[in-house]
Design a protein around this motif. Structure first.
Motif, mmCIF file in Angstrom:
data_model
loop_
_atom_site.group_PDB
_atom_site.id
_atom_site.type_symbol
_atom_site.label_atom_id
_atom_site.label_comp_id
_atom_site.label_asym_id
_atom_site.label_seq_id
_atom_site.Cartn_x
_atom_site.Cartn_y
_atom_site.Cartn_z
ATOM 1 N N PHE A 189 -5.212 5.824 6.202
ATOM 2 C CA PHE A 189 -5.165 4.380 6.434
ATOM 3 C C PHE A 189 -6.491 3.860 6.999
ATOM 4 O O PHE A 189 -6.973 2.794 6.606
ATOM 5 N N ASN A 190 -7.086 4.653 7.896
ATOM 6 C CA ASN A 190 -8.334 4.219 8.500
ATOM 7 C C ASN A 190 -9.427 4.044 7.435
ATOM 8 O O ASN A 190 -10.126 3.019 7.387
ATOM 9 N N LYS A 191 -9.523 5.040 6.536
ATOM 10 C CA LYS A 191 -10.536 4.953 5.463
ATOM 11 C C LYS A 191 -10.231 3.781 4.541
ATOM 12 O O LYS A 191 -11.142 3.072 4.092
ATOM 13 N N LEU A 192 -8.936 3.595 4.245
ATOM 14 C CA LEU A 192 -8.554 2.487 3.359
ATOM 15 C C LEU A 192 -8.972 1.141 3.976
ATOM 16 O O LEU A 192 -9.529 0.277 3.296
ATOM 17 N N LEU A 193 -8.729 0.998 5.287
ATOM 18 C CA LEU A 193 -9.101 -0.256 5.955
ATOM 19 C C LEU A 193 -10.611 -0.497 5.847
ATOM 20 O O LEU A 193 -11.059 -1.619 5.578
ATOM 21 N N ILE A 194 -11.386 0.583 6.035
ATOM 22 C CA ILE A 194 -12.852 0.436 5.960
ATOM 23 C C ILE A 194 -13.261 0.035 4.535
ATOM 24 O O ILE A 194 -14.091 -0.857 4.333
ATOM 25 N N MET A 195 -12.621 0.665 3.525
ATOM 26 C CA MET A 195 -12.935 0.309 2.127
ATOM 27 C C MET A 195 -12.634 -1.177 1.879
ATOM 28 O O MET A 195 -13.410 -1.892 1.238
ATOM 29 N N ILE A 196 -11.495 -1.633 2.391
ATOM 30 C CA ILE A 196 -11.103 -3.030 2.158
ATOM 31 C C ILE A 196 -12.054 -3.965 2.910
ATOM 32 O O ILE A 196 -12.476 -4.997 2.393
ATOM 33 N N ASP A 197 -12.414 -3.572 4.115
ATOM 34 C CA ASP A 197 -13.310 -4.417 4.927
ATOM 35 C C ASP A 197 -14.684 -4.563 4.265
ATOM 36 O O ASP A 197 -15.395 -5.535 4.498
ATOM 37 N N PRO A 231 11.553 8.489 -0.302
ATOM 38 C CA PRO A 231 10.416 8.973 0.484
ATOM 39 C C PRO A 231 9.176 8.086 0.355
ATOM 40 O O PRO A 231 9.037 7.337 -0.608
ATOM 41 N N GLU A 232 8.303 8.246 1.342
ATOM 42 C CA GLU A 232 7.080 7.423 1.358
ATOM 43 C C GLU A 232 6.108 7.848 0.251
ATOM 44 O O GLU A 232 5.858 9.039 0.065
ATOM 45 N N ILE A 233 5.595 6.865 -0.458
ATOM 46 C CA ILE A 233 4.590 7.120 -1.494
ATOM 47 C C ILE A 233 3.431 6.158 -1.259
ATOM 48 O O ILE A 233 3.656 4.970 -1.015
ATOM 49 N N SER A 234 2.209 6.694 -1.322
ATOM 50 C CA SER A 234 1.038 5.829 -1.122
ATOM 51 C C SER A 234 0.440 5.461 -2.468
ATOM 52 O O SER A 234 0.328 6.303 -3.358
ATOM 53 N N ARG A 235 0.039 4.208 -2.572
ATOM 54 C CA ARG A 235 -0.573 3.745 -3.838
ATOM 55 C C ARG A 235 -2.014 4.234 -3.950
ATOM 56 O O ARG A 235 -2.699 4.358 -2.930
ATOM 57 N N ILE A 274 0.841 -1.213 0.000
ATOM 58 C CA ILE A 274 0.000 0.000 0.000
ATOM 59 C C ILE A 274 0.875 1.262 0.000
ATOM 60 O O ILE A 274 0.457 2.312 -0.461
ATOM 61 N N THR A 275 2.081 1.154 0.585
ATOM 62 C CA THR A 275 3.016 2.281 0.481
ATOM 63 C C THR A 275 4.391 1.757 0.087
ATOM 64 O O THR A 275 4.687 0.576 0.267
ATOM 65 N N TYR A 282 -0.331 5.934 5.658
ATOM 66 C CA TYR A 282 -0.869 5.898 4.283
ATOM 67 C C TYR A 282 -1.755 7.131 4.043
ATOM 68 O O TYR A 282 -2.602 7.464 4.895
ATOM 69 N N LYS A 283 -1.583 7.802 2.932
ATOM 70 C CA LYS A 283 -2.432 8.955 2.620
ATOM 71 C C LYS A 283 -2.441 9.168 1.113
ATOM 72 O O LYS A 283 -1.396 9.405 0.499
#
Ligand code: SAH
Ligand code: SF4
Length: 424
Positions: A201-209, A160-164, A141-142, A194-195
């Protein structure tokens, strides 16, 4: 992370007509995927590369490629080529997907070196992946890291950090679940940060769930960072249908002085507070960690703080490391601790953590659980399964039709890190 990158490299080669062989003597192409996080990993790889000289002498057409983050340290690619002049291709961890292109160019060029950093514009999506397992999978995811912990080489070599893009993540997971994968681990150096636009990240987890292509699947993620794992994420895990009660939360040290020198951006009180919130909100959560001993300036008192916090935190499992000096990082310029002291401390740490882990393991005995059967150990004729909290269960059973299934099991016996169970 590295295992998954190897899957991508293998996927790329197999979709271009190459097949996997069982030993190096039979290979036309040998690809080493390297890691430089600790000196021991790097030394091991270099000695393996040294062994290839004889093979190359026997087979002049053999192509040898070194990929991965080891090559991205300053001056490393040149020093590898100087020492091992039979290497053909050197690629950084963001360039391994160009491997086949480079193999095809080798007839025109003698040596190829490509080490570039990654940014949002050159994340490559939709490439073939040769997945090691038919039942569980990793999904990035990152990439990269912005944290600059003072001991760590990752931000220097991986950038640097990159989010997918979340849509790409959801598409990949949906595809995997539709193809029978039942357990997915989301990967990133610090998944909690993650952004992508307004998706955190929280929203991403909810989308995946909320993915509903199949009824039963488990989601794990690693690695969490104690400075970024907030209460919202913990609540989401607690309320979710598919996200496992399993959190890997590297502690590194129990001493506030050392945590500060490490630039970890939390203290022991904050760490213990997150553990308390997790324990309050997520029943029976399997919490695992990474701990390091022998960081510069670590006194006996600092080390005792680490022993004390592991007693309080009660980790299900801990990966323990001796601090390893990495060139170019701030900690490598600090006064170093003597190797004998480091060894003594790691032995004491492992001894104490083993007692904690064994006591936790004992609590499972005679209870029943749902376990996911993830692989079969042919040598020992056992099925390897995992509980939702991450605990490994070995099952003396050779019924491989159970692979990839969720089964009810009863725990019969407990070891330090694995349990022994029976299908019921
Ligand atoms: N991004 C993750 C994982 C990093 S690497 C995190 O922040 O935790 C995995 C583990 O390797 C780290 O947690 C740390 O305990 C260990 N590690 C990293 N650099 C190290 C070094 N120079 N010496 C010893 N252990 C190290
Ligand atoms: Fe390294 Fe720290 Fe980033 Fe983890 S969070 S990869 S330890 S710099």
């Amino acid at each position: 992370m590295n295992v998954h990158e190897s899957e991508k490299i293998a996927g790329l080669l197999s979709s271009n007509g190459y097949t996997k062989v069982s030993n190096m003597q039979m290979a036309d192409i040998i690809v080493f995927n390297t890691c430089c996080i600790r000196d021991t990993a790097e030394k091991k790889i270099l000695s393996k590369i040294g062994e290839l000289k004889a093979l190359k002498r026997k087979n002049k057409n053999l192509i040898i490629a070194i990929v991965g983050c080891m090559t991205q340290q300053e001056g490393k690619a040149t020093s590898i080529l100087n020492t091992y002049n039979y290497i053909d291709i050197i690629l950084g961890s963001n360039n391994h997907l160009d491997l086949v292109k480079h193999i095809n160019e080798l007839s025109k060029k003698k040596k190829i070196v490509q080490i570039e950093s990654l940014d949002n514009n050159n994340i490559i999506e939709d490439f073939p992946i040769y997945r090691e397992s038919k039942y569980k999978a990793f999904v990035n995811i990152t990439y990269g890291c912005n944290n600059f912990c003072t001991y760590c080489i990752v931000p220097y070599v991986r950038g640097p950090e990159i989010s997918r893009n979340p849509q790409k993540i959801i598409e990949e997971i949906t595809g995997l679940l539709s193809n029978g994968i039942k357990e997915i681990t989301l990967l990133g150096q610090n998944v909690n940060s993650y952004k992508f636009e307004d998706i955190d990240f929280n929203k991403l987890l909810i989308m995946i769930d909320n993915i509903n292509v199949v009824k039963e699947f488990w989601i794990r993620f690693m690695t969490s960072h104690p400075k970024d794992l907030d209460e919202n994420i913990i609540t989401t895990i607690a309320n979710s249908k598919h996200i496992c009660n399993n959190i890997h939360l590297p502690l590194q040290s129990g001493s506030n002085k050392i945590l500060n020198l490490m630039n970890r951006k939390y203290n022991r009180e904050q760490y213990l507070n997150i553990i308390k919130i997790i324990r309050d909100k997520i029943p029976h959560c399997g919490i695992t960690t990474d701990i390091m001993v022998g960081f510069p300036y670590e006194t006996e008192e600092d080390f005792l703080d680490t022993l004390d916090i592991i007693e309080k935190a009660q980790f299900m499992n801990a990966f323990t490391f001796i601090y390893s000096q990495r060139k170019g990082t701030p900690a490598s310029e600090m006064p170093q601790i003597a190797p004998e002291i480091k060894k003594e401390r790691i032995m004491k740490l492992i001894k104490k953590q083993n007692i904690i882990a064994k006591n936790i393991s004992n609590e499972y005995v005679n209870n029943t659980y749902t376990a996911f059967v993830e692989s079969y150990d042919h040598k020992n004729k056992i099925l390897i399964a995992r509980l939702q909290d991450g605990k490994q269960v070995n099952i003396k059973n050779n019924d491989i039709s159970l692979l990839g299934c969720f089964v009810k099991i009863k725990i019969k016996n407990a070891g330090i890190s694995a349990l022994l169970g029976e299908v019921i």
